[in-house]
Design a protein around this motif. Sequence first.
Motif, PDB file in Angstrom:
ATOM      1  N   LYS A  78       0.807  -1.220   0.000  1.00  0.00           N
ATOM      2  CA  LYS A  78       0.000   0.000   0.000  1.00  0.00           C
ATOM      3  C   LYS A  78       0.841   1.271   0.000  1.00  0.00           C
ATOM      4  CE  LYS A  78      -2.011  -1.205   3.775  1.00  0.00           C
ATOM      5  NZ  LYS A  78      -2.872  -1.192   4.998  1.00  0.00           N
ATOM      6  N   LEU A  79       2.051   1.193   0.462  1.00  0.00           N
ATOM      7  CA  LEU A  79       2.900   2.372   0.634  1.00  0.00           C
ATOM      8  C   LEU A  79       3.115   3.088  -0.691  1.00  0.00           C
ATOM      9  CD1 LEU A  79       4.561   3.531   3.123  1.00  0.00           C
ATOM     10  CD2 LEU A  79       6.566   2.513   1.999  1.00  0.00           C
ATOM     11  N   ARG A  80       3.041   4.422  -0.673  1.00  0.00           N
ATOM     12  CA  ARG A  80       3.317   5.224  -1.859  1.00  0.00           C
ATOM     13  C   ARG A  80       4.756   5.730  -1.826  1.00  0.00           C
ATOM     14  NH1 ARG A  80      -1.121   9.734  -1.872  1.00  0.00           N
ATOM     15  NH2 ARG A  80      -0.532  10.060  -4.057  1.00  0.00           N
ATOM     16  N   PHE A  81       5.240   6.132  -2.975  1.00  0.00           N
ATOM     17  CA  PHE A  81       6.630   6.553  -3.121  1.00  0.00           C
ATOM     18  C   PHE A  81       6.673   7.869  -3.884  1.00  0.00           C
ATOM     19  CE2 PHE A  81       6.118   1.991  -3.326  1.00  0.00           C
ATOM     20  CZ  PHE A  81       6.865   1.577  -2.229  1.00  0.00           C
ATOM     21  N   ALA A  82       7.383   8.857  -3.343  1.00  0.00           N
ATOM     22  CA  ALA A  82       7.430  10.166  -3.987  1.00  0.00           C
ATOM     23  C   ALA A  82       8.865  10.664  -4.066  1.00  0.00           C
ATOM     24  CB  ALA A  82       6.571  11.170  -3.228  1.00  0.00           C
TER      25      ALA A  82
END
Length: 289
Positions: A78-82
Amino acid sequence: MKFWQNLSWMETDQQIECARFAEELGFEGVMHGDHFCFPDVIRSRYPMSPDGVPPMPTDWDYPDMWVTMAAQAAVTTKLRFASAIYTMATRHPIVTAKATGTLALLSGNRAVIGVAPGWMKEEFDAAGVPFEKRGARLDEAIEVTRKLWRGGAVEHHGEFYDFDPVRLEPMPGYEVPIFIGGSGDVAWKRAARLGDGWVGGGDAPEEAPALVATLKRLREEAGRGHLPFEIILPFTRPVTVDELKRLHEQGVDGTVAYPFMMTIGPRSTIDEKKRVMEAFAREFIKPFA
């Protein structure tokens, strides 16, 4: 309120476990800093410090962010990456689209591309890219990258990029979210015209409501006020839960936990980092759950 952990400048061999643990604690995502190289001698003025001196020495870790994010995506769901922030104008948009399009596919559309024009002339010199007109170059690079993400044969004939039809396979078939960074009127107008969100460089909490209002006005003037838009603001001083609740009501969508470099120093164990993240989650993430 969404909470992000900044993983810039930390030990590269701890990146994967930190991302896995961030997801376990309920963080929305993790952020990565970018310099494709770091010149030993820097004369450019750093815009985010009062004296113009960059806070980072030349030997701090800057692993390739797209490779790092892909590795982190493999151990999370689920983790997002930016990117915060990717100096997009130093790379050709075909290269950017290839890497980020692949990441979008492998991560299940969990990537966010945070971009800004860049401040370090020496980095542009090393890339063989003119520092002048870097803002206009960034605008065109965003346009080209979005066309490439959609897939199929793409050609472009612009001021900075010119190529006949090419294909990058596979591409996601949709536009990966692009968040704009920087500060001041030019950056805010770019976010309103081109961005799916805004990533601040560090603002006082007291400044946030005016910034939110400015971005809303500019987006409406650009005819884009109806589109989804995220505002993520790192703050220059510690804030309380009550302050964050008020800021969330006023339109701030997320904030960022400081890099470990700024909380426990330049070198620390993975267990020390986990304790810092756990303390942050108890203080801030849990009250918003």
